[in-house]
Design a protein around this motif. Structure first.
Motif, PDB file in Angstrom:
ATOM      1  N   ALA A  77       9.739   6.673  -3.071  1.00 54.26           N
ATOM      2  CA  ALA A  77       8.422   7.064  -3.583  1.00 54.26           C
ATOM      3  C   ALA A  77       8.048   6.097  -4.693  1.00 54.26           C
TER       4      ALA A  77
ATOM      5  N   GLY B   4       7.290   4.600  -8.170  1.00 61.21           N
ATOM      6  CA  GLY B   4       7.897   4.931  -9.465  1.00 61.21           C
ATOM      7  C   GLY B   4       6.976   4.613 -10.617  1.00 61.21           C
TER       8      GLY B   4
ATOM      9  N   CYS C   1       7.948  -0.932  -8.045  1.00 59.73           N
ATOM     10  CA  CYS C   1       8.490   0.260  -8.694  1.00 59.73           C
ATOM     11  C   CYS C   1       8.678   1.352  -7.647  1.00 59.73           C
ATOM     12  N   VAL C   2       9.914   1.627  -7.347  1.00 59.66           N
ATOM     13  CA  VAL C   2      10.230   2.614  -6.324  1.00 59.66           C
ATOM     14  C   VAL C   2      11.380   3.475  -6.835  1.00 59.66           C
ATOM     15  N   ARG C   3      11.334   4.740  -6.497  1.00 60.64           N
ATOM     16  CA  ARG C   3      12.404   5.618  -6.974  1.00 60.64           C
ATOM     17  C   ARG C   3      12.862   6.545  -5.853  1.00 60.64           C
TER      18      ARG C   3
ATOM     19  N   ARG D 263       8.053  -0.377   4.901  1.00 59.79           N
ATOM     20  CA  ARG D 263       7.827   1.007   4.490  1.00 59.79           C
ATOM     21  C   ARG D 263       8.251   1.213   3.041  1.00 59.79           C
ATOM     22  N   THR D 264       9.353   0.573   2.668  1.00 63.65           N
ATOM     23  CA  THR D 264       9.840   0.715   1.297  1.00 63.65           C
ATOM     24  C   THR D 264       8.842   0.119   0.313  1.00 63.65           C
TER      25      THR D 264
ATOM     26  N   ALA E 114       5.703   2.106  -0.135  1.00 62.35           N
ATOM     27  CA  ALA E 114       5.858   3.288  -0.995  1.00 62.35           C
ATOM     28  C   ALA E 114       5.852   2.921  -2.475  1.00 62.35           C
ATOM     29  N   ALA E 115       6.119   1.657  -2.767  1.00 60.11           N
ATOM     30  CA  ALA E 115       6.289   1.234  -4.162  1.00 60.11           C
ATOM     31  C   ALA E 115       4.944   1.025  -4.856  1.00 60.11           C
ATOM     32  N   ASN E 116       4.950   1.199  -6.167  1.00 64.11           N
ATOM     33  CA  ASN E 116       3.833   0.747  -6.983  1.00 64.11           C
ATOM     34  C   ASN E 116       4.118  -0.708  -7.349  1.00 64.11           C
TER      35      ASN E 116
END
Lengths: 81, 167
Positions: free
Chosen positions: A79, A81, B75-77, B109-110, B113-115
């Protein structure tokens, strides 16, 4: 085959283990696999690619897991972050 | 009474140890060595045209593998809210492994999803440049063959042994 899940505060935990060739084990593995996907997890099957390079494949259904796979690793989906 | 996260250093240390073993068995011994030595992981495409530095609990940094130019912060978590007492964050080694797996499995896809931010939003560009340079210098001295970390030929020669070669 082992189904593992990364977790906060513990590291990986063993969710289920069994031989998919044994009907009873397969049923338990499939049930746990579906449960983890329903919880929003991604499922990764690690393997070695050409030249020994470490790779991983995302699986969305139990039937997609290669027969030789020893582990499936679940972790929360990405998602922003 | 509500259950909430309370930091427990002993529990977190144990979790990190487990996570490092999973990192080793999944991404390989070189990946673990890089993580323990530098504090991050690296993933490059098979053509070595671009790559990512993967920091724990911090953004992924894209770079041009041909010239070392840093590109963007992704930025992904991977938060897990299933156990409030344990907190939401995976152990650091699991966090970098999750990013490594996600990039390996489905890079588009990853990143979708990231900013995405310009470099410098969360990480000091000078630090990232130093990290990349240090990793490249280290890699020049080592190479991975069949999942085993072998010392450089020069190092082997210094030790008076014939250099190890792939069969």
């Amino acid at each position: 085959m082992k189904l593992l899940r990364m977790t906060p505060g513990k590291g990986d935990v063993l969710l289920a283990e069994g031989d998919p060739a044994v009907a009873e084990d397969e049923e338990r593995l499939v049930r746990e696999f579906r449960r983890q996907l329903d919880l929003g997890m991604w499922a990764a099957v690690p393997h070695e690619g050409s030249g020994g390079r470490r790779e991983a494949t995302m699986v969305r259904d139990f039937s997609e897991i290669p027969a030789a796979a020893e582990r499936v690793i679940f972790f929360p989906r990405a998602a922003g972050g | 009474m509500s259950r909430r996260y309370v930091r427990d250093p002993a529990r977190e240390r144990h979790a990190e140890e487990r996570a490092r073993q999973l990192l080793r068995s999944t991404a390989g011994p070189e990946a673990l060595e890089i993580y323990e030595r530098f504090g991050f992981l690296c993933h490059e495409d098979s053509a070595h045209e671009y790559g990512y530095l993967i920091y724990p609990q911090r953004p992924i940094v894209g770079y041009d593998a041909r010239n070392g130019e840093l590109l963007s912060e992704y930025c992904v978590r991977f938060r897990d809210e299933s156990d409030p007492e344990a907190g939401e964050r995976l152990p650091d080694a699991d966090d970098v492994l999750a990013k490594w797996l996600a990039l390996r499995m489905d890079e588009r896809r990853t990143l979708a999803a990231a900013n995405i931010h310009p470099l410098g939003r969360q990480l000091d560009p000078a630090m990232v440049r130093r990290d990349l340079a240090a990793l490249r210098a280290w890699r020049a001295q080592h190479r991975e063959v069949d999942g085993r970390v072998l010392r450089s030929e020069a190092e082997e020669l210094v030790r008076g042994r014939a250099p190890a070669r792939p069969v």
